[in-house]
Design a protein around this motif. Structure first.
Motif, PDB file in Angstrom:
ATOM      1  N   ALA A 191       6.985  16.847  -2.947  1.00 28.69           N
ATOM      2  CA  ALA A 191       7.022  17.718  -4.123  1.00 28.69           C
ATOM      3  C   ALA A 191       8.155  17.334  -5.067  1.00 28.69           C
ATOM      4  CB  ALA A 191       7.165  19.177  -3.684  1.00 28.69           C
ATOM      5  N   GLU A 192       9.336  17.011  -4.502  1.00 25.83           N
ATOM      6  CA  GLU A 192      10.461  16.613  -5.349  1.00 25.83           C
ATOM      7  C   GLU A 192      10.197  15.260  -5.998  1.00 25.83           C
ATOM      8  OE1 GLU A 192      15.354  16.342  -5.231  1.00 25.83           O
ATOM      9  OE2 GLU A 192      14.233  16.595  -3.359  1.00 25.83           O
ATOM     10  N   GLU A 194       7.291  14.214  -6.933  1.00 31.62           N
ATOM     11  CA  GLU A 194       6.378  14.496  -8.034  1.00 31.62           C
ATOM     12  C   GLU A 194       7.119  15.116  -9.222  1.00 31.62           C
ATOM     13  OE1 GLU A 194       2.017  15.259  -6.211  1.00 31.62           O
ATOM     14  OE2 GLU A 194       3.489  16.815  -5.734  1.00 31.62           O
ATOM     15  N   GLU A 195       8.086  15.978  -8.954  1.00 38.04           N
ATOM     16  CA  GLU A 195       8.881  16.563 -10.041  1.00 38.04           C
ATOM     17  C   GLU A 195       9.608  15.480 -10.829  1.00 38.04           C
ATOM     18  OE1 GLU A 195      11.507  19.300  -8.188  1.00 38.04           O
ATOM     19  OE2 GLU A 195       9.927  20.723  -7.600  1.00 38.04           O
ATOM     20  N   GLN A 196      10.171  14.511 -10.116  1.00 42.28           N
ATOM     21  CA  GLN A 196      10.904  13.446 -10.786  1.00 42.28           C
ATOM     22  C   GLN A 196       9.967  12.525 -11.557  1.00 42.28           C
ATOM     23  OE1 GLN A 196      13.415  11.650  -7.770  1.00 42.28           O
ATOM     24  NE2 GLN A 196      14.689  13.474  -7.572  1.00 42.28           N
ATOM     25  N   GLN A 198       7.198  13.471 -12.972  1.00 38.26           N
ATOM     26  CA  GLN A 198       6.791  14.198 -14.174  1.00 38.26           C
ATOM     27  C   GLN A 198       7.890  14.158 -15.231  1.00 38.26           C
ATOM     28  OE1 GLN A 198       3.657  15.508 -14.700  1.00 38.26           O
ATOM     29  NE2 GLN A 198       4.416  15.675 -16.805  1.00 38.26           N
TER      30      GLN A 198
END
Length: 449
Positions: A191-192, A194-196, A198
């Motif tokens: 998840a982290e 994917e955040e980075q 984005q």
């Protein structure tokens, strides 16, 4: 959360010697091999001839370690010279049986997948050399994936390969981009990550520099699947154990994640036109926040990006979980039809035992040199990506998280199924479930059910 730091490079003896020792002991955590008895008709010698001999090596493109090792060996033994030829990974994999069966086979060949070469008698059984050279001092787990039974199951049986370094894969991050985006640490979960990615996309930075004209996006695809698959089930399939399947819920979940990333625009728009050399070059020139690759690329990225790059293991699905990463021997086999079998195996043993050769393996590939873990350790540069890679190998070993590359599962699966299906997956044209089902169908066809 670990803070990003920019490496300072200076040469000194490795401070993390214990890490390299652990890496040598724990790479390729599969069951030890079985048969190590001598092969019928082999006249084994561990003495190097004083006659002039030309040894031929067939290797893949983009991996210069064979050239460096050959040069050093000839320097030490001037009567032995080498001819090294190269082809792409997929071409070499597909053409290996034909090359080995020819009237003039290469003495040594990069062979990521044994396939039917053992059954067809094309590669030399190294069991008698195992005894003669005392390779029982080497970690059994290091050699297990290089063994094959008479029934064609890898992981046990006789020894048919050795490694020119033992690899680990992970993610490289451009630290200059990370600083611009306010990222202060590598991601600790999917998840982290994917955040980075984005954040990068929103800022107009390519989230993942990758290419798939030659299938190498599978560094990304398998890294995602590894975080959801049952590792033992995955290895059983890669080792061709009866009844094993690729079509598992974990593999589907990982492949669906790649479809999600494709739909989100995290890959280059021209990904299927980008080959390995091009994506390495583009990341080296600053294109991309992340790229998925192996330790063999560490020195090149360090040379290109200096302090603005780091290397870390693909994060687990949930923060705090154990890591899983692809890694394997840079596996080579001697041709059963070689006229210089004793000389080429002497060369293989030398790579694992000679201090200069072991240093070359570390310097050029960032990999563990393998062999007897009691041997003196090579030096690495403190703070370098190679030091990071050695630490990563040790961590994967400690967590028992290493798996083979799925591209090595059968002789034809990479070119015949993984490449064309992944090209559809990373452009969002098929689902993750489609991808897994199609690869499994090809696998069943190739191995006969």
């Amino acid at each position: 959360m670990a803070t990003l730091r920019r490496a300072r490079i200076g040469r000194s003896p490795v401070a993390a010697a214990a890490l390299l020792a652990v890496a040598g002991l724990t790479l390729a955590g599969c069951a030890p091999g079985g048969s190590t008895g001598p092969s019928e008709g082999v006249d084994v010698s561990t003495e190097l001839t004083d006659e002039e001999v030309v040894l031929t090596i067939a290797d893949e493109t983009g991996f210069p370690v064979t050239d460096a090792l050959a040069e050093e060996f000839t320097k030490q033994h001037p009567n032995i010279t080498f001819e090294v030829t190269r082809d792409t990974f997929q071409n070499l994999t597909a053409n290996a049986p034909r090359l080995l069966a020819s009237d003039n086979p290469p003495d040594l060949i990069r062979l990521p997948t044994l396939g039917d070469t053992v059954k067809d008698g094309l590669v030399a059984n190294l069991d008698p050399y195992f005894d003669a050279y005392g390779w029982d001092a080497w970690p059994a787990s290091q050699l297990a994936p290089l063994r094959m039974t008479d029934e064609g199951v890898r992981g046990s049986g006789s020894l048919y390969q050795l490694g020119l370094g033992y690899s680990v894969t992970g993610i490289y991050m451009n630290l200059a981009h990370a600083e611009t985006l306010g990222i202060d640490a590598p991601p600790e979960s999917i998840a982290e990550l994917e955040e980075q990615m984005q954040l990068a996309k929103d800022a107009g930075i390519t989230p993942i520099m990758a290419g798939d004209s030659d299938g190498v996006v599978n560094f990304v695809v398998q890294a995602a699947m590894n975080q959801y698959a049952d590792k033992d089930e995955f290895l059983s399939w890669m080792f061709n154990e009866p009844g094993a399947t690729y079509n598992t819920p974990g593999n589907v979940e990982g492949a669906e994640l790649i479809k999600k990333w494709a739909d989100a625009g995290y890959f280059p728009s021209d990904i299927n036109a980008i080959d390995y050399f091009t994506f390495v070059t583009r990341f080296s020139e600053g294109d991309g926040l992340f790229t998925f690759n192996g330790n063999w690329a560490a020195q090149g990225y360090q040379d290109a990006l200096g302090d603005d790059v780091t290397f870390f293991l693909a994060p687990p699905a949930e923060e705090g979980g154990d890591h899983v990463a692809m890694g394997a021997a840079n596996s080579f086999s001697a041709a059963a039809g070689s006229d210089n079998l004793n000389e080429i195996v002497y060369f293989l043993n030398w790579i694992h035992t000679d201090p200069a050769a072991r240093q070359i393996i570390v310097d050029v590939t960032g990999a563990s040199p393998g062999g007897d873990p009691s041997l003196p350790l090579p030096e690495v540069e403190p703070g370098s990506l190679i030091e990071r890679a050695i630490a990563m190998s040790a961590q994967i070993g400690a967590e028992n998280g290493q798996v083979d590359f799925m591209a090595n599962t059968t002789a034809g699966i990479y070119a015949g199924s993984i490449i064309p299906e992944s090209q559809l997956l990373v452009t969002g044209q098929i689902t993750g479930k489609d991808f897994v089902e199609r690869v499994q169908a090809f696998y069943e066809q190739e191995i006969g059910g």
